[in-house]
Design a protein around this motif. Structure first.
Motif, short mmCIF file in Angstrom:
data_model
loop_
_atom_site.label_atom_id
_atom_site.label_comp_id
_atom_site.label_asym_id
_atom_site.label_seq_id
_atom_site.Cartn_x
_atom_site.Cartn_y
_atom_site.Cartn_z
N ARG A 84 0.86 57.27 -39.01
CA ARG A 84 -0.57 57.66 -39.49
C ARG A 84 -0.68 56.84 -40.87
NH1 ARG A 84 -3.51 62.89 -42.04
NH2 ARG A 84 -5.58 61.88 -42.92
N ASN A 96 -6.54 57.58 -38.53
CA ASN A 96 -7.48 58.69 -38.06
C ASN A 96 -6.28 59.53 -37.33
OD1 ASN A 96 -8.93 60.61 -37.04
ND2 ASN A 96 -10.48 59.16 -35.90
N ALA A 150 -14.71 56.50 -38.64
CA ALA A 150 -13.29 55.96 -38.91
C ALA A 150 -13.00 54.83 -37.84
CB ALA A 150 -12.29 56.93 -38.88
N TYR A 151 -13.80 55.15 -36.70
CA TYR A 151 -13.55 54.00 -35.72
C TYR A 151 -14.02 52.52 -35.62
CZ TYR A 151 -18.05 53.92 -33.55
OH TYR A 151 -19.59 53.65 -33.52
N ARG A 185 -7.01 61.96 -35.30
CA ARG A 185 -7.28 62.25 -34.05
C ARG A 185 -7.28 61.10 -33.36
NH1 ARG A 185 -9.97 65.61 -31.03
NH2 ARG A 185 -11.42 65.13 -29.36
N ARG A 208 -19.10 62.75 -34.72
CA ARG A 208 -18.21 63.27 -35.56
C ARG A 208 -17.65 62.33 -36.51
NH1 ARG A 208 -13.72 66.50 -32.75
NH2 ARG A 208 -12.60 66.46 -34.55
N THR A 209 -17.37 62.30 -37.72
CA THR A 209 -16.75 61.23 -38.56
C THR A 209 -15.39 60.57 -37.99
OG1 THR A 209 -15.99 62.71 -40.13
CG2 THR A 209 -18.08 61.97 -40.72
N ASP A 210 -14.62 61.46 -37.45
CA ASP A 210 -13.29 61.08 -36.90
C ASP A 210 -13.43 60.72 -35.17
OD1 ASP A 210 -13.55 63.44 -35.76
OD2 ASP A 210 -11.64 64.16 -36.48
N HIS A 211 -14.62 60.30 -34.95
CA HIS A 211 -14.78 60.00 -33.57
C HIS A 211 -13.94 58.89 -33.14
CE1 HIS A 211 -17.04 59.14 -29.70
NE2 HIS A 211 -16.96 57.78 -30.19
#
Length: 483
Positions: free
Chosen positions: A197, A174, A227-228, A176, A121-124
Motif C-alpha cells: 500500500r 487504496n 481514489a480509483y 480496498r 463510495r470514495t474508495d470505490h
C-alpha cells in the motif's frame, strides 16, 4: 479462502462463465446494450433457470437470484461468510462484480454503478475496462525479471503479466483495491504477488524494476473525490511526477509504460508540456496523444462514469469543474501513452506526437521496435546512415496518386499495413529506395545508381538523402539491417 476461490473458479469454468461463454449467452443486441449501461436486454437474455444465465445475472448484472436456482455446487454459505454475496429471504445478491477476463482469469471489483444507483463510495474499486485493456495492449511482450504494477486497482494488469515476469510487486493507495486485487489473483490461480500500500513509489524505496506499468488515477479535477480515478494532486502533476520519478526505479535497460492525461493550456504547446516531462528523465521516451477532449466533454465523461448525470448535484459539480478549468486557462485534456526506456545513452531521444488512427494490436508486440527506430534514426550520423544497409519494412505499400493518363504522379505515398499503420508522402528518391532497399547493399551505392538513372547530381543526392530518410526510419518505413 484460496480453497474456496479455487472451487469457485472450477465452477465458473465448468458453467461456461468465460469471455466467450458470456458473449454467446447474451448475444449481440444485449451485449451492445450493456456497453451503453442498459441492462434490460441482458436481463431478458438471461431469464430462465440455466446455470450460466443465473451466474451472469448474479455476478455481471448485479441482479438478485433465487437461491433455489443457484447452480449446483455454488458454495453460497461460504461465499456469504467471505462477504462476496448476501443472502436474505431466499435471494442471493452479489456484493462485488466478478467478470471473466481475456487472459482466462477473473477480475473482482466493486459492483458496476449505473444510473439510479446509490452514489459511489470514495474508495470505490472500478472494474477492468477500456483503459485496462489499452494498457495491456501497450506493454512490451518481452520477458521481464522484476515488474512493478503501480496503481494496480482490481489487479487486472497482473493477469497479463503473470507468466512473463519472475517477480511482481503491485501497489495501490487504496486498501480496498488491494483487498479485491488479491481476490482477482487468487480466483485466477495466480500466487506470489507482493502487494503493498502507498502512493507513487513510496512502497518501493530504493528498489529497481525491469518493467514498470501503470494505469494511474489520471483524471484531472479540482478535487480528488474518488481514489480509483483521482490522485488529489493538482492538475496533471500526478502524471508528471510519475514520469519524472520512474527512472529512479528502473534497472539498466528497464522500461516504464503508462497511461496519462495532460492539460492543453491556452498559449502553451501541449507537446512542449509533455515533452518537458520526458526530457527531464534522461531516458529515451515516446509519448502519443490518442485522444483530446474539450473541457465540457471531459467533465461530462467523468460525471457520467460516476453515475452522477441526472442527480441533484450534477449541475453544481459540472459548473465547479468547468469553472476550475476556465480559471486554469485549460482548452483541452489529452489522453495517451507514455513509454520510457533506460537505454543508458548519454544522448536520450524523446518523441512526442499525436496519433489517433487505428493500430495493429497488441502494440506491445512491436513497441520495442518502435523505440529502436526512433532512437536509431536520431543517433546515426549522416556518414553512418549512408553506409547503412536499409530494408523496407514488411507490409509497406506504395500509392501513386495523380490524374488519369498523367506521365508523373502528383503524390507518392508509402503506407504501412502493419504496426502503427502510418502513411507518409515521399519524393521520387525515397520511393525509388523503397523499391530497392532489401538490406543487402549500403545506401551510398544505391543513391549513386539512382542518380545515374535520373540524371541527378550524385553529390546532391548524398547530401539530401539523410534528411529525407531519417523520419522514414524513425516511423518504421525502413529498418537498418544488422544481418
Amino acid at each position: 479462502m484460496n480453497d474456496l476461490l479455487d472451487r469457485l473458479r472450477g465452477l465458473l469454468l465448468d458453467t461456461g462463465y468465460t469471455i466467450d461463454g458470456v458473449r454467446e449467452r447474451l448475444g449481440d443486441v444485449a451485449a451492445t446494450a450493456l456497453s451503453r449501461e442498459e441492462t434490460v436486454p441482458a436481463l431478458r437474455a438471461t431469464a430462465g433457470d440455466d446455470p450460466l444465465g443465473t451466474l451472469i445475472r448474479l455476478w455481471w448484472l448485479g441482479a438478485a437470484v433465487d437461491e433455489r436456482k443457484a447452480p449446483r455446487g455454488l458454495p453460497v454459505e461460504e461465499l456469504a461468510a467471505a462477504g462476496l454475496v448476501g443472502v436474505e429471504g431466499g435471494r442471493i445478491t452479489s456484493t462485488v462484480h466478478l467478470q471473466p477476463w481475456e487472459t482466462g482469469g477473473y477480475v473482482v471489483s466493486d459492483r458496476k454503478v449505473r444510473p439510479g444507483d446509490p452514489a459511489l463510495r470514495t474508495d470505490h474499486v472500478v472494474g477492468a475496462g477500456g483503459a485496462s485493456a489499452n494498457l495491456a495492449q501497450l506493454v512490451s511482450r518481452r520477458p521481464a525479471g522484476r515488474v512493478l504494477d503501480l496503481g494496480t486497482g482490481c489487479g487486472v494488469q497482473v493477469l497479463h503479466l503473470d507468466g512473463r515476469a519472475e517477480e511482481i510487486v503491485a501497489t495501490d493507495v487504496n486498501p480496498r483495491a488491494l483487498e479485491l486485487a488479491r481476490l482477482s489473483w487468487a480466483l485466477s490461480g495466480i500466487r506470489g504477488v507482493d502487494a503493498r500500500r502507498g502512493s507513487l513509489f513510496d512502497p518501493v524505496p530504493g528498489e529497481r524494476f525491469d518493467l514498470i506499468v501503470s494505469n494511474p488515477p489520471f483524471v484531472i479535477s479540482p478535487a480528488g473525490r474518488f481514489a480509483y480515478r483521482e490522485s488529489g494532486f493538482r492538475a496533471d502533476d500526478f502524471c508528471r511526477d510519475l514520469v519524472r520519478l520512474a527512472p529512479r526505479h528502473l534497472a539498466p535497460g528497464g522500461t516504464c509504460q503508462l497511461l496519462a492525461n495532460w492539460l492543453h493550456v491556452g498559449g502553451e504547446d501541449w507537446q512542449d508540456r509533455v515533452g518537458g516531462w520526458l526530457a527531464e528523465t534522461g531516458c529515451d521516451g515516446w509519448a502519443v496523444q490518442r485522444d483530446v477532449q474539450d473541457p465540457a466533454e471531459y467533465v461530462e465523461l467523468w460525471l457520467r462514469d460516476a453515475a452522477e448525470q441526472g442527480t441533484p448535484r450534477y449541475r453544481e459539480l459540472y459548473e465547479d469543474w468547468l469553472g476550475w478549468f476556465e480559471s486554469e486557462n485549460v482548452t483541452g485534456i489529452g489522453f495517451g501513452w507514455i513509454t520510457l526506456n533506460d537505454s543508458g545513452s548519454l544522448d536520450p531521444v524523446v518523441r512526442v506526437e499525436e496519433y489517433g488512427q487505428r493500430v495493429e494490436l497488441p502494440v506491445g508486440g512491436y513497441v520495442d521496435e518502435i523505440l529502436g527506430s526512433i532512437t536509431g534514426a536520431h543517433r546515426l550520423t549522416d556518414a553512418e546512415l549512408l553506409g547503412a544497409r536499409l530494408a523496407l519494412a514488411d507490409g509497406v505499400l506504395e500509392e501513386r496518386i495523380g490524374s488519369p493518363g498523367a506521365e508523373d504522379p502528383e503524390r507518392i505515398v508509402l503506407r504501412q499495413t502493419r504496426g502503427l499503420r502510418r502513411s507518409a508522402q515521399v519524393g521520387t528518391v525515397e520511393a525509388a529506395l523503397a523499391g530497392v532497399c532489401d538490406g543487402l547493399y549500403p545506401l551510398d551505392p544505391l543513391l549513386a545508381a539512382i542518380a545515374e538513372l535520373t540524371g541527378e547530381d550524385p553529390g546532391d543526392l548524398r547530401e539530401k538523402a539523410p534528411e529525407g530518410l531519417r523520419p522514414l526510419i524513425a516511423e518504421g518505413f525502413f529498418h537498418i539491417s544488422t544481418g
